[in-house]
Write an enzyme that holds these catalytic residues in place. Structure first.
Site, PDB file in Angstrom:
ATOM      1  N   GLY A   1       0.808  -1.204   0.000  1.00 12.88           N
ATOM      2  CA  GLY A   1       0.000   0.000   0.000  1.00 12.88           C
ATOM      3  C   GLY A   1       0.846   1.261   0.000  1.00 12.88           C
ATOM      4  O   GLY A   1       2.063   1.219   0.197  1.00 12.88           O
ATOM      5  N   ASN A   2       0.198   2.403  -0.205  1.00 15.99           N
ATOM      6  CA  ASN A   2       0.895   3.679  -0.267  1.00 15.99           C
ATOM      7  C   ASN A   2      -0.106   4.812  -0.149  1.00 15.99           C
ATOM      8  O   ASN A   2      -1.313   4.616  -0.331  1.00 15.99           O
ATOM      9  CB  ASN A   2       1.716   3.811  -1.557  1.00 15.99           C
TER      10      ASN A   2
ATOM     11  N   THR B   1       9.073   3.837  -1.259  1.00 15.48           N
ATOM     12  CA  THR B   1       9.032   2.399  -1.475  1.00 15.48           C
ATOM     13  C   THR B   1       9.911   1.693  -0.449  1.00 15.48           C
ATOM     14  O   THR B   1      10.990   2.176  -0.093  1.00 15.48           O
ATOM     15  CB  THR B   1       9.497   2.037  -2.899  1.00 15.48           C
ATOM     16  N   GLY B   2       9.418   0.560   0.046  1.00  9.01           N
ATOM     17  CA  GLY B   2      10.249  -0.343   0.827  1.00  9.01           C
ATOM     18  C   GLY B   2      10.601   0.049   2.241  1.00  9.01           C
ATOM     19  O   GLY B   2      11.343  -0.685   2.910  1.00  9.01           O
TER      20      GLY B   2
ATOM     21  N   SER C   1       7.105   5.532  -3.883  1.00 10.25           N
ATOM     22  CA  SER C   1       6.368   4.291  -4.087  1.00 10.25           C
ATOM     23  C   SER C   1       6.418   3.865  -5.551  1.00 10.25           C
ATOM     24  O   SER C   1       6.397   4.691  -6.468  1.00 10.25           O
ATOM     25  CB  SER C   1       4.908   4.492  -3.679  1.00 10.25           C
ATOM     26  N   SER C   2       6.462   2.557  -5.772  1.00  7.38           N
ATOM     27  CA  SER C   2       6.458   2.037  -7.144  1.00  7.38           C
ATOM     28  C   SER C   2       5.150   2.363  -7.861  1.00  7.38           C
ATOM     29  O   SER C   2       5.070   2.272  -9.091  1.00  7.38           O
ATOM     30  CB  SER C   2       6.675   0.517  -7.126  1.00  7.38           C
ATOM     31  N   GLU C   3       4.118   2.748  -7.101  1.00  4.90           N
ATOM     32  CA  GLU C   3       2.820   3.070  -7.691  1.00  4.90           C
ATOM     33  C   GLU C   3       2.646   4.573  -7.929  1.00  4.90           C
ATOM     34  O   GLU C   3       1.526   5.054  -8.079  1.00  4.90           O
ATOM     35  CB  GLU C   3       1.692   2.566  -6.786  1.00  4.90           C
TER      36      GLU C   3
ATOM     37  N   HIS D   1      -3.954   3.805  -1.041  1.00  3.67           N
ATOM     38  CA  HIS D   1      -3.984   2.526  -1.759  1.00  3.67           C
ATOM     39  C   HIS D   1      -3.665   1.421  -0.767  1.00  3.67           C
ATOM     40  O   HIS D   1      -2.653   1.488  -0.051  1.00  3.67           O
ATOM     41  CB  HIS D   1      -2.948   2.529  -2.886  1.00  3.67           C
TER      42      HIS D   1
ATOM     43  N   HIS E   1      -4.000  -3.061   0.225  1.00  5.95           N
ATOM     44  CA  HIS E   1      -4.236  -4.437  -0.190  1.00  5.95           C
ATOM     45  C   HIS E   1      -5.138  -5.111   0.844  1.00  5.95           C
ATOM     46  O   HIS E   1      -4.906  -6.261   1.227  1.00  5.95           O
ATOM     47  CB  HIS E   1      -2.916  -5.206  -0.309  1.00  5.95           C
TER      48      HIS E   1
ATOM     49  N   TYR F   1     -26.316   1.411   1.617  1.00  2.00           N
ATOM     50  CA  TYR F   1     -26.295   2.830   1.257  1.00  2.00           C
ATOM     51  C   TYR F   1     -24.940   3.495   1.472  1.00  2.00           C
ATOM     52  O   TYR F   1     -24.643   4.538   0.881  1.00  2.00           O
ATOM     53  CB  TYR F   1     -27.384   3.594   2.012  1.00  2.00           C
TER      54      TYR F   1
ATOM     55  N   HIS G   1      -5.242  -7.214  -7.137  1.00  3.93           N
ATOM     56  CA  HIS G   1      -4.267  -6.269  -6.600  1.00  3.93           C
ATOM     57  C   HIS G   1      -4.745  -5.624  -5.312  1.00  3.93           C
ATOM     58  O   HIS G   1      -4.186  -5.874  -4.250  1.00  3.93           O
ATOM     59  CB  HIS G   1      -3.976  -5.210  -7.678  1.00  3.93           C
TER      60      HIS G   1
ATOM     61  N   TYR H   1     -24.593  14.889   6.186  1.00  4.31           N
ATOM     62  CA  TYR H   1     -24.530  13.771   7.121  1.00  4.31           C
ATOM     63  C   TYR H   1     -23.355  13.916   8.094  1.00  4.31           C
ATOM     64  O   TYR H   1     -22.231  14.184   7.679  1.00  4.31           O
ATOM     65  CB  TYR H   1     -24.387  12.459   6.335  1.00  4.31           C
TER      66      TYR H   1
END
Length: 225
Positions: free
Chosen positions: A30-31, A45-46, A73-75, A94, A96, A115, A157, A210
């Site tokens: 995740g990131n 990353t890492g 991050s790789s993403e 992001h 997992h 809802y 993913h 809300y």
């Protein structure tokens, strides 16, 4: 480092660590990113989240350049491209998370079974077709799946949740995981009934106010605390 940047870096680090505490992420998966200046701040990353500090956060420009030796991050591609394509969104989480990733493995959308799906701004959470992680193809698919929505699944993913702030993006990622859990519990009996577009539209209107208190009530709570 300016105070506002340090605040965002600190909030980003806390969000990364909270993903583990909330049970929606494990290890270094995740990131998180947030819009800042002429680009974005993104988790590295890492680096284990329990070792992460604000100094590890990478400041990336829109052209993908950055300073220093810490790699983003790789993403980073889908973080950058989503923020550029969606001016209504300022932060991306992001994960997992187990249940939502399980639905993504089935290559299914999450329909309007509850809802709370209106928290995404849409009547379903789409699942983007599989593409290799870190690729431009994945970024392109994610943007398509996010059209008109603040959340999507990535096949085989994980999850993307985006909002106006890091806190709200993180809360949305939790909501997606809850919806995925409910959906998986329903599936053994077949595809569950879903709310209509009209019913979701009604919820979207109610969501505009809300959970909101007046500034006077909020300030009174702070003083009492």
């Amino acid at each position: 480092m300016m105070d506002d940047e340090l605040k965002l870096r600190t909030e980003l680090v806390e969000a990364c660590q909270n993903m583990s505490r909330l049970g929606i992420n494990k290890g270094t998966a995740g990131n998180v990113s947030v819009r800042h200046g002429e680009g974005l701040l993104i988790s590295p990353t890492g680096v284990p989240y329990d070792k992460l500090t604000p100094e590890h956060v990478v400041a990336m420009r829109w052209d993908a350049t950055f300073e220093g030796d810490v790699l983003p991050s790789s993403e980073w591609r889908f973080h950058r491209d989503i923020l550029q394509a969606r001016p209504d969104l300022n932060a991306i989480v992001h994960t997992h998370s187990t249940k939502a990733t399980a639905v993504s493995i089935l290559e299914k959308d999450i329909p309007a079974i509850h809802y709370a799906i209106a928290a995404t701004g849409a009547s379903r959470i789409r699942c983007a077709p599989y593409e290799i992680f870190g690729s431009q193809e994945l970024a392109d698919r994610a943007i398509e799946a996010l059209e008109g929505s603040r959340a999507c699944l990535l096949a085989h993913h994980g999850v993307i949740a985006a909002h106006v702030s890091i806190a709200r993006a993180l809360a949305l990622a939790v909501t997606v995981e809850e919806l995925a859990s409910q959906y998986l519990l329903c599936l053994p009996t077949g595809e569950p009934p879903v709310l209509s577009e009209e019913q979701i539209a009604e919820v979207l209107v109610k969501f505009k106010t809300y959970g909101q208190q007046s500034p006077k009530v909020v300030e009174g709570y702070r003083q009492a605390s």
